[in-house]
Design a protein around this motif. Structure first.
Motif, PDB file in Angstrom:
ATOM      1  N   TYR A  73       0.840  -1.199   0.000  1.00 40.16           N
ATOM      2  CA  TYR A  73       0.000   0.000   0.000  1.00 40.16           C
ATOM      3  C   TYR A  73       0.878   1.253   0.000  1.00 40.16           C
ATOM      4  O   TYR A  73       2.063   1.184   0.294  1.00 40.16           O
ATOM      5  CB  TYR A  73      -0.892   0.025   1.248  1.00 40.16           C
ATOM      6  N   ILE A  74       0.252   2.373  -0.316  1.00 42.83           N
ATOM      7  CA  ILE A  74       0.873   3.675  -0.074  1.00 42.83           C
ATOM      8  C   ILE A  74       0.042   4.381   1.003  1.00 42.83           C
ATOM      9  O   ILE A  74      -1.184   4.460   0.899  1.00 42.83           O
ATOM     10  CB  ILE A  74       0.902   4.534  -1.358  1.00 42.83           C
ATOM     11  N   LEU A  75       0.743   4.861   2.013  1.00 39.84           N
ATOM     12  CA  LEU A  75       0.116   5.682   3.053  1.00 39.84           C
ATOM     13  C   LEU A  75       0.501   7.130   2.773  1.00 39.84           C
ATOM     14  O   LEU A  75       1.689   7.435   2.620  1.00 39.84           O
ATOM     15  CB  LEU A  75       0.661   5.259   4.415  1.00 39.84           C
ATOM     16  N   THR A  76      -0.488   7.999   2.661  1.00 40.46           N
ATOM     17  CA  THR A  76      -0.221   9.412   2.404  1.00 40.46           C
ATOM     18  C   THR A  76      -0.695  10.269   3.570  1.00 40.46           C
ATOM     19  O   THR A  76      -1.831  10.119   4.027  1.00 40.46           O
ATOM     20  CB  THR A  76      -0.920   9.872   1.110  1.00 40.46           C
ATOM     21  N   LEU A  77       0.173  11.131   4.047  1.00 42.14           N
ATOM     22  CA  LEU A  77      -0.216  12.175   5.003  1.00 42.14           C
ATOM     23  C   LEU A  77      -0.293  13.475   4.217  1.00 42.14           C
ATOM     24  O   LEU A  77       0.668  13.871   3.561  1.00 42.14           O
ATOM     25  CB  LEU A  77       0.833  12.311   6.119  1.00 42.14           C
ATOM     26  N   TYR A  78      -1.448  14.123   4.282  1.00 40.86           N
ATOM     27  CA  TYR A  78      -1.660  15.331   3.495  1.00 40.86           C
ATOM     28  C   TYR A  78      -1.124  16.533   4.255  1.00 40.86           C
ATOM     29  O   TYR A  78      -1.597  16.840   5.351  1.00 40.86           O
ATOM     30  CB  TYR A  78      -3.138  15.486   3.148  1.00 40.86           C
ATOM     31  N   GLU A  79      -0.127  17.175   3.655  1.00 43.95           N
ATOM     32  CA  GLU A  79       0.504  18.329   4.291  1.00 43.95           C
ATOM     33  C   GLU A  79      -0.270  19.588   3.909  1.00 43.95           C
ATOM     34  O   GLU A  79      -1.217  19.552   3.136  1.00 43.95           O
ATOM     35  CB  GLU A  79       1.975  18.410   3.874  1.00 43.95           C
ATOM     36  N   LYS A  80       0.179  20.716   4.404  1.00 41.46           N
ATOM     37  CA  LYS A  80      -0.676  21.906   4.379  1.00 41.46           C
ATOM     38  C   LYS A  80      -0.972  22.455   2.990  1.00 41.46           C
ATOM     39  O   LYS A  80      -1.936  23.190   2.811  1.00 41.46           O
ATOM     40  CB  LYS A  80      -0.109  23.000   5.281  1.00 41.46           C
ATOM     41  N   ARG A  81      -0.188  22.088   1.959  1.00 45.18           N
ATOM     42  CA  ARG A  81      -0.487  22.633   0.636  1.00 45.18           C
ATOM     43  C   ARG A  81      -1.737  22.024   0.004  1.00 45.18           C
ATOM     44  O   ARG A  81      -2.235  22.542  -0.988  1.00 45.18           O
ATOM     45  CB  ARG A  81       0.719  22.457  -0.303  1.00 45.18           C
ATOM     46  N   VAL A  82      -2.206  20.911   0.521  1.00 43.73           N
ATOM     47  CA  VAL A  82      -3.454  20.339   0.012  1.00 43.73           C
ATOM     48  C   VAL A  82      -4.607  20.809   0.898  1.00 43.73           C
ATOM     49  O   VAL A  82      -4.538  20.679   2.120  1.00 43.73           O
ATOM     50  CB  VAL A  82      -3.382  18.797   0.006  1.00 43.73           C
ATOM     51  N   ARG A  83      -5.651  21.370   0.279  1.00 43.82           N
ATOM     52  CA  ARG A  83      -6.803  21.841   1.065  1.00 43.82           C
ATOM     53  C   ARG A  83      -7.601  20.637   1.565  1.00 43.82           C
ATOM     54  O   ARG A  83      -8.008  19.777   0.777  1.00 43.82           O
ATOM     55  CB  ARG A  83      -7.699  22.736   0.212  1.00 43.82           C
ATOM     56  N   ALA A  84      -7.795  20.584   2.870  1.00 46.85           N
ATOM     57  CA  ALA A  84      -8.506  19.455   3.463  1.00 46.85           C
ATOM     58  C   ALA A  84      -9.910  19.307   2.870  1.00 46.85           C
ATOM     59  O   ALA A  84     -10.412  18.196   2.702  1.00 46.85           O
ATOM     60  CB  ALA A  84      -8.577  19.617   4.980  1.00 46.85           C
ATOM     61  N   ASP A  85     -10.535  20.431   2.502  1.00 45.42           N
ATOM     62  CA  ASP A  85     -11.889  20.387   1.929  1.00 45.42           C
ATOM     63  C   ASP A  85     -11.927  19.639   0.609  1.00 45.42           C
ATOM     64  O   ASP A  85     -12.989  19.171   0.181  1.00 45.42           O
ATOM     65  CB  ASP A  85     -12.401  21.813   1.664  1.00 45.42           C
TER      66      ASP A  85
END
Lengths: 321, 321
Positions: free
Chosen positions: A48-60
């Protein structure tokens, strides 16, 4: 290309306990993706790939991206498939960040693609557009024509320091593009960032598409224009008409272009080139101290614009009708 | 933790054509290892790690490291096994750098180990020492007592800016260690850098040891002293005697310490702590601009030295005879 967030074994173990993907065997931070932290994850159930979304991606925007990958993989497109936890959700939190697990896709990015790769890409792009046709969510393209002038204004004063005359050229491009940007073309889900990094091959066969974090709802032919820019210029910035012809032919083998799309191809290509030139220019002029990511050179796209400005019609892009 | 060298699909394909490890399925740069560029490699034959040796590793030392991993894995130790190419060599060149492929080891590094992890580590360390007994090559420990004063001299003038009094404390440590450093202890191959990063577990079972790039020929008990420093202090720098006792007991279950080793344990621990304090101090004071790696804090080891200076004998480290 970096891992921005370290994930301890204990934090990962707690996170994985919500999923039914077997026991953890190994995980490694991988140097892929400019915007997020990615980990290769191997469990007794698979890779699998686990991704943590950092601040440049809008959570919305995350429900759109996750929902889209789920939709496309359910329709047989080779793209990362989000894994839902026991509670049925595919978007969790880890180390204070939104996080998701997706299936691992085998394949290798081709740095210097050839004609055959372009044909395969064209086919896959058309299949992506078809598979997204009944996806219910909408996300406007936040980097389309309306966004370009504000981007340019951030960089205008320093543009000529990057390339002499760039400010004047860009003003002219903006005037032409804002006046003539096509409306009413067939639209739906587009990838909008299908660079070679985001397309995997095993041998000569396309094995998958990744990185849907610029995906949005826009004209299909604009996606083709992004690919023509990203794939059909050689390392010296020269347009390769044979590669472009193969890309368009591959696309049309799955979904023939409508006359309005064919007619719009030169302006769409010019707009796509301006979009990447501008975001690169802004990043180039704003490298934070201690940056882990080397900015990409905006001049590559300034050079592509020279080609697009003189293109008369789709035939200049290898389209033969 | 970074990838210093980008490897294109074409360069990798040419490199792999010398090996018999099947067709390439995928590869990813991984954020692991401070000194080298590492890639996770998946082929039709299995999973591997590809390492490109960057300039901090001396090319002359590579045959020792590669030969040692081959020797140890042939004796059943769970460590990376170098893969030889068709010509029978395990050390090639890729992107202008020495490069090697080793087998991929499953397992996870434990950030906050417990007593059971320490016992497992002790066993594995003793097995490593036994497996290396008949390894023919010699590599002197270039970071042993003779190297510490020259390291300190690079940092002496600025040491007190890192921690008040550090220069004077270090001068005292050096005097004691240089005068009393033990000679004649049982010696052989040691790992010399067996921090938690370099030890993998699956569940509670130790699954492998990695990163042999500080391995050398030195006293076995010094390796144990490195581990006591790396594993048996908690996050606040407090010594955990139960973990230390488990580490030593695990070691002695496989290889009982000789009386001279037991007697030397406090000075070996003090020396090991000084070694890591000094290399961290030099790195701390010499962070290059644009560094991809955050330096480790030397003060952690300054604090451990406070413990070691007051230790009277091996019983203070949980040894019970």
């Amino acid at each position: 290309m970096a891992v921005y967030t370290e994930v301890s074994d204990a934090a990962l173990g707690a996170f994985l306990s919500a999923y039914e993907i077997g026991g953890l065997l190994s995980y490694k931070g991988i140097a892929e993706g400019v915007e997020n932290s990615n980990f290769f994850l191997h469990t007794t159930a698979g890779s699998y790939i686990l991704t943590l979304y950092e601040k440049r991606v809008r959570a919305d925007d995350l429900p759109f991206f996750i929902g889209l990958m789920e939709h496309l993989s359910a329709r047989g497109l080779a793209c990362p498939q989000p894994v839902r936890d026991r509670a049925g959700t595919a978007l969790g939190r880890l180390c204070g960040r939104p996080a998701a697990i997706v299936s691992f896709l085998e394949g290798v990015s081709v740095k210097a693609p050839g004609v055959d790769h372009c044909r395969e890409l064209g086919r896959a792009l058309a299949r992506l557009h078809a598979a997204g046709a009944d996806f219910a969510m909408i996300r406007e393209n936040s980097l389309s024509v309306a966004a370009w002038r504000p981007l340019f204004e951030q960089a205008e004063a320093q543009a000529d320091s990057v390339s002499p005359g760039l400010a004047a050229r860009t003003r002219d491009d903006l005037a032409v593009l804002e006046a003539g940007w096509p409306a009413g073309l067939p639209r739906g889900v587009i990838h909008a960032d299908l660079f070679t990094d985001n397309v995997f091959f095993i041998g000569d066969a396309l094995s998958g598409l990744i990185d849907f974090y610029f995906a949005c709802t826009d004209a299909f032919a604009y996606d083709l224009a992004v690919c023509l820019n990203a794939w059909c210029f050689d390392a010296d910035g020269r347009f390769d008409r044979a590669m472009a012809a193969a890309l368009i032919a591959g696309y049309e083998a799955e979904r023939p272009l409508e006359p309005a799309e064919v007619a719009a191809l030169p302006i769409l290509c010019r707009g796509a080139a301006l979009r990447f030139m501008l975001t690169r220019l802004v990043d180039w002029l704003n490298v934070p101290p201690g940056a882990l990511v080397k900015p990409k050179d905006p001049r590559e796209y300034d050079r592509r614009l020279t080609f697009h400005r003189q293109a008369r019609d789709a035939r200049d892009y290898g389209w033969w009708g």
